[in-house]
Design an enzyme around this catalytic site. Structure first.
Site, mmCIF file in Angstrom:
data_model
loop_
_atom_site.group_PDB
_atom_site.id
_atom_site.type_symbol
_atom_site.label_atom_id
_atom_site.label_comp_id
_atom_site.label_asym_id
_atom_site.label_seq_id
_atom_site.Cartn_x
_atom_site.Cartn_y
_atom_site.Cartn_z
ATOM 1 N N HIS A 147 121.337 81.886 100.658
ATOM 2 C CA HIS A 147 121.071 80.444 100.760
ATOM 3 C C HIS A 147 119.661 80.145 100.263
ATOM 4 O O HIS A 147 118.767 80.973 100.398
ATOM 5 C CB HIS A 147 121.213 79.951 102.208
ATOM 6 C CG HIS A 147 121.445 78.479 102.287
ATOM 7 N ND1 HIS A 147 120.413 77.577 102.358
ATOM 8 C CD2 HIS A 147 122.592 77.752 102.261
ATOM 9 C CE1 HIS A 147 120.921 76.356 102.384
ATOM 10 N NE2 HIS A 147 122.231 76.434 102.333
ATOM 11 N N ASP A 163 130.410 78.788 103.538
ATOM 12 C CA ASP A 163 131.583 79.011 102.701
ATOM 13 C C ASP A 163 132.277 80.352 102.958
ATOM 14 O O ASP A 163 133.419 80.546 102.555
ATOM 15 C CB ASP A 163 131.194 78.912 101.221
ATOM 16 C CG ASP A 163 130.663 77.537 100.886
ATOM 17 O OD1 ASP A 163 131.280 76.550 101.323
ATOM 18 O OD2 ASP A 163 129.620 77.436 100.210
HETATM 19 N N1 CMX Z 1 124.972 87.880 95.846
HETATM 20 C C1 CMX Z 1 124.256 88.504 94.873
HETATM 21 N N2 CMX Z 1 123.034 88.121 94.496
HETATM 22 C C2 CMX Z 1 122.489 87.086 95.176
HETATM 23 C C3 CMX Z 1 123.141 86.438 96.212
HETATM 24 C C4 CMX Z 1 124.452 86.851 96.532
HETATM 25 N N3 CMX Z 1 125.185 86.255 97.477
HETATM 26 N N4 CMX Z 1 122.338 85.444 96.692
HETATM 27 C C5 CMX Z 1 121.217 85.495 95.942
HETATM 28 N N5 CMX Z 1 121.317 86.471 95.021
HETATM 29 C C6 CMX Z 1 120.363 86.797 93.962
HETATM 30 C C7 CMX Z 1 120.175 85.583 93.073
HETATM 31 O O1 CMX Z 1 121.232 85.444 92.126
HETATM 32 C C8 CMX Z 1 118.823 85.868 92.444
HETATM 33 O O2 CMX Z 1 119.028 86.804 91.432
HETATM 34 P P1 CMX Z 1 118.109 86.816 90.099
HETATM 35 O O3 CMX Z 1 116.735 87.159 90.569
HETATM 36 O O4 CMX Z 1 118.747 87.842 89.246
HETATM 37 O O5 CMX Z 1 118.188 85.427 89.515
HETATM 38 C C9 CMX Z 1 118.088 86.539 93.594
HETATM 39 O O6 CMX Z 1 119.104 87.034 94.496
HETATM 40 C C10 CMX Z 1 117.180 85.611 94.358
HETATM 41 O O7 CMX Z 1 117.928 84.490 94.774
HETATM 42 P P2 CMX Z 1 117.559 83.702 96.145
HETATM 43 O O8 CMX Z 1 116.193 83.138 95.977
HETATM 44 O O9 CMX Z 1 117.823 84.552 97.313
HETATM 45 O O10 CMX Z 1 118.669 82.564 96.178
HETATM 46 P P3 CMX Z 1 118.648 81.135 95.450
HETATM 47 O O11 CMX Z 1 117.916 80.169 96.329
HETATM 48 O O12 CMX Z 1 118.202 81.237 94.023
HETATM 49 O O13 CMX Z 1 120.206 80.768 95.421
HETATM 50 C C11 CMX Z 1 122.379 80.657 96.312
HETATM 51 C C12 CMX Z 1 120.902 80.428 96.585
HETATM 52 C C13 CMX Z 1 123.184 80.087 97.486
HETATM 53 C C14 CMX Z 1 122.789 79.897 95.057
HETATM 54 C C15 CMX Z 1 122.636 82.172 96.166
HETATM 55 O O14 CMX Z 1 122.347 82.816 97.388
HETATM 56 C C16 CMX Z 1 124.057 82.497 95.743
HETATM 57 O O15 CMX Z 1 124.327 82.503 94.522
HETATM 58 N N6 CMX Z 1 124.983 82.788 96.720
HETATM 59 C C17 CMX Z 1 126.366 83.024 96.391
HETATM 60 C C18 CMX Z 1 127.070 81.701 96.130
HETATM 61 C C19 CMX Z 1 127.224 80.907 97.416
HETATM 62 O O16 CMX Z 1 127.666 81.396 98.428
HETATM 63 N N7 CMX Z 1 126.883 79.600 97.348
HETATM 64 C C20 CMX Z 1 127.108 78.658 98.455
HETATM 65 C C21 CMX Z 1 125.833 78.188 99.141
HETATM 66 C C22 CMX Z 1 126.147 77.189 100.241
HETATM 67 C C23 CMX Z 1 126.688 75.923 99.655
HETATM 68 O O17 CMX Z 1 125.926 75.218 98.970
HETATM 69 O O18 CMX Z 1 127.866 75.625 99.832
#
Ligand code: CMX
Length: 444
Positions: A318, A373
Site C-alpha cells: 500500500h 483487495d
Molecule cells: N508485490 C510485488 N512488489 C511490490 C508489491 C507487491 N504487492 N507492492 C510494492 N511492490 C514493489 C513496487 O512495485 C516497487 O517496485 P519498484 O521499485 O520496482 O518500482 C517497490 O515495491 C516499492 O513500492 P512501494 O513504495 O512499496 O509501493 P507503492 O506506493 O509504489 O505502490 C501499490 C503501492 C499498492 C500500488 C503496490 O503495493 C502494489 O502494486 N500492490 C499490488 C497491487 C494492489 O494490491 N493494489 C491495490 C491497493 C489497494 C487499492 O487501491 O485498492
C-alpha cells in the site's frame, strides 16, 4: 428541506469560517516540504489536499469522521434482522459527521428510493456496448451517459452564486448515488445471467435492493452493506478519490467527475487488484492441478515465481498503510464467522500467512501486508459471484459514497481548481547539484 440537507447546510455554515481564516491568515504557513523523490515518485506523502471525511493513519488504518471501522459499524442504525447498518445512514454520517437517528436514517432511505429509477437510455447505452466490454468500462459509461441530468449545470448556466454551488451538487450526487446499485446489478445480469433482469423492490434499502437485483439471497444483503461501507472512502490522495476531486475542481459536474474516478479505480494497481487476487489464486490452483491438496511450499513457490517474473503480488502492499489493512481484517472476521471452513478462504489465509515474509525477503515493497483487495473476492466467490471482472464495479459503487460526499464539501468550501506545478528534469538536477553531462560521460 430534508433533515440531512438541513443538517449539512448548518455544518457547512459552521465550517466555512475555519477554511476562510486558514486561507486569509495562515496561507504562507508550511505544511511540509517536497523532495525530489516525491516529485518523481507519484507525490507520495505530499500533504496537499484537505478532507474531514476520512483520515488514513499508516499504522491504524482508516477512520471515517473520526471513527474506526468497528466503531462505525457499531454506531450506525442497523437494518432490521441484519448485522450491518443502513448504507444510507453511513451517507448521512460521512456528509455531516453526525450519527443519524433511526428516524433520520429512514428519511434518507425513502429519499433514495424516490431517486432510484434509472433512465431507460442508460440501459440502451449499455446494451449497445461491445459484448466483451469490461464491466468497469460499462459502469463508467453508464454514469457518464446521465451527465445531461445535472442540476448543477442547469443552475450554473442560469447564473448561480458560488456560495450556492453545494446545493445542486448535493442533489446531483444523491440522484447519482441512489441509482448506482441498480446500474451495477443490471451490468452483472446483462453480462452473466443472459440479460434476465430483476426489478427493484421498493421495500428494500440501498444495500438490500442491490442483493435483490443481483438475484442473491440473505445474507448477501449484509455482504453488500459491509462491502459498500468498507470500500467507501480512504482519504483523498488515492487515484479514484483524487481523480474525482481533480475533475470536479474544474466545476465539471458529478457525472463527469465520478466517471473519471471510476476509470482510475479500474487500474490493476488500484481497485482492479481485487479481481487480480482471484485471478492469481485460481491460476495457482489450476496450474498446480491438485485440487485443495496444496502445501505452504507450493504457495511460496508460486509467490516467488510471480515476483521473479517481475509482477506484483495483487492484494499486498500500500502507498500509505504500513500494517494489515483494517478493511482486510474486517472482511476476514466476516469469513471466520460465516465461512471458516471454506477451502478458498483457507487458501487466502495461507497466502496471508506466507506472503509478508516473502515480500520482506524480496526487500522492495515498503508494506508487505495485505490490503482490502486480498480478502474481498473470496466472500463474493462463496456467495456465488464468481465472475471476478465484476468485483471492481462493487468497489466503485462503494467508493462513490466517499468521493461524492467529498466533492459536495469541495463545492461547499469553495475549493479552487487544482493545479500543482511541474518542473523539468534539468531543474531537478540543478536543485540536486548534478549535471546531465556527467551522466552522458559515464554512459560512454
Ligand atoms: N508485490 C510485488 N512488489 C511490490 C508489491 C507487491 N504487492 N507492492 C510494492 N511492490 C514493489 C513496487 O512495485 C516497487 O517496485 P519498484 O521499485 O520496482 O518500482 C517497490 O515495491 C516499492 O513500492 P512501494 O513504495 O512499496 O509501493 P507503492 O506506493 O509504489 O505502490 C501499490 C503501492 C499498492 C500500488 C503496490 O503495493 C502494489 O502494486 N500492490 C499490488 C497491487 C494492489 O494490491 N493494489 C491495490 C491497493 C489497494 C487499492 O487501491 O485498492
Amino acid at each position: 428541506m430534508s433533515t440531512l440537507k438541513n443538517t449539512l447546510k448548518k455544518k457547512i455554515e459552521q465550517h466555512r469560517p475555519r477554511t476562510t481564516r486558514l486561507l486569509k491568515e495562515y496561507a504562507g504557513t508550511k505544511v511540509g516540504e517536497v523532495t525530489i523523490g516525491q516529485a518523481i515518485g507519484g507525490a507520495r506523502g505530499v500533504k496537499m489536499m484537505v478532507t474531514d471525511i476520512s483520515y488514513l493513519d499508516p499504522f491504524e488504518g482508516i477512520r471515517f469522521r473520526g471513527k474506526t471501522i468497528p466503531e462505525t459499524f457499531a454506531a450506525l442504525p442497523k437494518v432490521p434482522n441484519s448485522d450491518y447498518p443502513y448504507v444510507e445512514a453511513f451517507w448521512y454520517f460521512l456528509l455531516t459527521g453526525e450519527v443519524p437517528t433511526e428516524k433520520q436514517t429512514l428519511e434518507v432511505v425513502e429519499d433514495f428510493k424516490k431517486r432510484r429509477e434509472v433512465p431507460k437510455y442508460v440501459f440502451d447505452v449499455l446494451e449497445k456496448m461491445p459484448e466483451d466490454s469490461h464491466p468497469m468500462a460499462l459502469f463508467s459509461m453508464a454514469i457518464l451517459s446521465m451527465q445531461q441530468e445535472s442540476k448543477f449545470v442547469a443552475q450554473y448556466n442560469e447564473g448561480m452564486n458560488k456560495m450556492e454551488y453545494w446545493d445542486p451538487t448535493y442533489e446531483d450526487c444523491t440522484n447519482l448515488l441512489a441509482k448506482l446499485p441498480s446500474i451495477g446489478a443490471y451490468i452483472y445480469r446483462m453480462k452473466y445471467k443472459d440479460g434476465k433482469q430483476i426489478k427493484a423492490d421498493n421495500k428494500l434499502d440501498w444495500g438490500g435492493n442491490f442483493a435483490h437485483q443481483m438475484g442473491l439471497d440473505a445474507p448477501y444483503d449484509d455482504v453488500a452493506r459491509m462491502y459498500f461501507i468498507l470500500h467507501s472512502d480512504h482519504e483523498s490522495g488515492n487515484v479514484s478519490a483524487h481523480t474525482t476531486h481533480l475533475v470536479a475542481s474544474a466545476l465539471s459536474d458529478c457525472y463527469y467527475s465520478l466517471s473519471a474516478g471510476i476509470n482510475g479505480l479500474a487500474g490493476p494497481l488500484h481497485g482492479l487488484a481485487n479481481q487480480e487476487v482471484l485471478r492469481w489464486t485460481m491460476n495457482f490452483l489450476e496450474k498446480l492441478g491438485k485440487g485443495d491438496d496444496y502445501t505452504e511450499d507450493d504457495v511460496k513457490k508460486a509467490l516467488w515465481d510471480t515476483l521473479n517474473s517481475g509482477q506484483v503480488i495483487p492484494g499486498y502492499g500500500h502507498a500509505v498503510l504500513r500494517k494489515t489493512d483494517p478493511r482486510y481484517t474486517s472482511q476476514r472476521e466476516f469469513c471466520l464467522k460465516h465461512l471458516p471452513d471454506y477451502p478458498l478462504f483457507k487458501l487466502i489465509s495461507m497466502i496471508y500467512k506466507v506472503t509478508p515474509d516473502i515480500l520482506v525477503e524480496q526487500g522492495k515493497a515498503k508494506n508487505p501486508w495485505p490490503n482490502v483487495d486480498a480478502q474481498s473476492g473470496v466472500i463474493q466467490w462463496y456467495y456465488g459471484v464468481t465472475e471476478w471482472d465484476f468485483y471492481t464495479v462493487m468497489f466503485g459503487i462503494g467508493r462513490a459514497i466517499g468521493v461524492l460526499a467529498n466533492i459536495t464539501w469541495d463545492r461547499a468550501l469553495g475549493y479552487p481548481i487544482e493545479r500543482p506545478k511541474s518542473v523539468t528534469t534539468t531543474m531537478l538536477e540543478e536543485v540536486a547539484g548534478v549535471s546531465s553531462a556527467e551522466l552522458a560521460g559515464s554512459a560512454k
